[in-house]
Design an enzyme around this catalytic site. Structure first.
Site, short mmCIF file in Angstrom:
data_model
loop_
_atom_site.label_atom_id
_atom_site.label_comp_id
_atom_site.label_asym_id
_atom_site.label_seq_id
_atom_site.Cartn_x
_atom_site.Cartn_y
_atom_site.Cartn_z
N ASP A 34 -0.60 1.80 0.45
CA ASP A 34 -2.01 1.60 0.10
C ASP A 34 -2.82 2.83 0.51
O ASP A 34 -2.43 3.57 1.42
CB ASP A 34 -2.58 0.40 0.87
CG ASP A 34 -2.18 -0.94 0.26
OD1 ASP A 34 -1.68 -0.97 -0.88
OD2 ASP A 34 -2.38 -1.97 0.94
N MET A 35 -3.96 3.02 -0.15
CA MET A 35 -4.84 4.12 0.25
C MET A 35 -6.04 3.54 1.00
O MET A 35 -6.66 2.59 0.54
CB MET A 35 -5.31 4.91 -0.97
CG MET A 35 -6.05 6.18 -0.60
SD MET A 35 -5.12 7.31 0.47
CE MET A 35 -4.03 8.11 -0.72
N ARG A 39 -0.26 3.89 -8.13
CA ARG A 39 -1.13 2.76 -8.45
C ARG A 39 -2.56 3.33 -8.47
O ARG A 39 -3.01 3.91 -7.49
CB ARG A 39 -1.05 1.68 -7.39
CG ARG A 39 -2.12 0.58 -7.58
CD ARG A 39 -2.39 -0.19 -6.30
NE ARG A 39 -1.28 -1.01 -5.89
CZ ARG A 39 -1.08 -1.39 -4.62
NH1 ARG A 39 -1.93 -1.01 -3.68
NH2 ARG A 39 -0.06 -2.15 -4.31
N ARG A 69 -14.15 -7.06 2.35
CA ARG A 69 -14.15 -6.07 1.25
C ARG A 69 -14.23 -6.77 -0.10
O ARG A 69 -14.87 -6.29 -1.03
CB ARG A 69 -12.90 -5.18 1.31
CG ARG A 69 -12.97 -4.10 2.40
CD ARG A 69 -12.00 -2.96 2.13
NE ARG A 69 -10.62 -3.36 2.22
CZ ARG A 69 -9.91 -3.40 3.35
NH1 ARG A 69 -10.45 -3.03 4.48
NH2 ARG A 69 -8.65 -3.77 3.33
#
Ligand code: FDA
Length: 319
Positions: free
Chosen positions: A130-131, A182, A300
């Site tokens: 994930d970023m 992604r 979030r």
């Protein structure tokens, strides 16, 4: 302004302490989170599988602050791989590098990632990095590239956020090495000097990067694996129907097979769109988060859509 406040709250320890043990918030978060245990998440994975949908599991947790906890988080991810393998469950796993020590000690994080990838390769489980927010972008990309080039390229991929100015160049560099990407818009509030402040620019950049990824997929003949465990090179991660339609149209124009890309969405969001895409024959993968550290993830999701916050507040008033 509201979004800014929520993103601040998603990172504030005092707010986490206040909300995380509150039963009402926990029940509301259940719309987005599969549950607190791996058993809960596996049940969701199996239900989705029945509908022809693949998954990526996320054992929630980020910004771990001690080496012990970073090692423990890596071990837990290895335990997920073991369970998937033991029970023949087809699912990928998403990992945040700050969960396995990036902020505490980058060398430890590298060691942890390598341990995870060793096991993932043995069991043929796909791992997506994930970023996180932009303070970690460069370190995340550097570590991804380093480990990818140690023989794991087929089983590891990265995330790119179309909100950042740097992303087009990052994508070109990553595609030069056939990296799996992604693409998402980006869930963090970033400063104006590094990220597009206007949503329309983020969307335009999303479409531009989509084209780069789909062109590369066509060139390589990349495809999702037969059982769906290993994704193709491009993963289009959005619930935005316009972005999805753009990707479908561009794929058709260039003659890319439907299996040469996949759509990804979050658990509990736009299930109608998920089903419609499966019915049209596109690979669809759902991000299935679970665990006790649901607070930042949940806030979030509230920040992304004010309607979620009103839903939360109106339920609170009605109690
Ligand atoms: P946008 O925010 O424009 O929303 C489009 C439409 O989708 C809305 O109108 C609404 O209908 C629906 N929608 C979107 N969010 C919703 C919500 N929370 N609740 C209800 N409906 C909603 N980010 C990141 O920074 N790093 C990462 O590694 C990832 N990983 C990731 C994986 C996957 C599989 C997905 C789908 C997303 C991510 N993200 C992410 C999150 C991403 O950056 C982004 O914040 C969200 O996907 C919301 O943006 P959309 O693209 O959906 O568009």
């Amino acid at each position: 302004m509201l979004k800014l406040l929520l993103i601040y709250l998603s990172q504030a320890q005092w707010a986490r302490n206040l909300i995380q043990n509150w039963g009402f918030a926990k029940r509301t978060a259940a719309r987005f989170v599969a549950g607190e245990t791996l058993d809960d998440a596996v049940a969701v994975v199996q239900d989705l599988r029945q509908e022809g949908i693949c998954t990526t599991l996320d054992h929630l947790g980020e910004h771990v602050t001690s080496p012990e906890n970073a090692r423990k988080a890596a071990e837990e991810i290895i335990q997920i791989i073991n369970r998937l393998s033991r029970e023949g469950i087809c699912s990928g796993i998403s990992v945040k590098l700050s969960q396995i020590g990036l902020v505490v000690d980058p060398d430890l994080c590298e060691e942890n990632l390598r341990r995870i990838m060793n096991r993932a390769l043995q069991e043929k489980v796909y791992i997506r990095i994930d970023m996180e927010d932009s303070t970690l972008t460069q370190m995340t990309l550097d570590l991804f590239r380093k480990v990818r080039d140690e023989g794991y390229a087929e089983y590891i991929g990265i995330v790119i956020q179309s909100s950042l100015y740097r992303s087009v160049q990052d994508v070109k560099d990553l595609l030069a090495n056939d990296s799996k990407i992604r693409l998402c818009k980006g869930a963090y509030k970033e400063p104006r000097d590094i990220a597009f402040p206007r949503k329309s620019d983020v969307d335009e950049n999303f479409d531009l990067i989509t084209c780069l990824m789909l062109d590369k997929s066509l060139e390589l003949g990349s495809q999702v694996s037969q059982e769906g465990g290993i994704p193709p090179l491009p993963a289009i991660a959005t619930h935005d129907q316009k972005r999805v339609e753009f990707a479908c149209k561009y794929a058709q124009e260039i003659g890319l097979d439907k299996t040469g890309l996949e759509f990804q969405m979050l658990h509990g969001i736009r299930e109608d769109l998920q089903t419609a895409l499966v019915q049209e024959g596109y690979p669809v993968r759902i991000y299935v988060p679970y665990g006790q550290e649901w607070y930042p993830y949940f806030v979030r999701r509230l920040a992304e859509r004010p309607a979620n916050l009103w839903f939360f507040l109106s339920n609170l008033i009605r109690r």
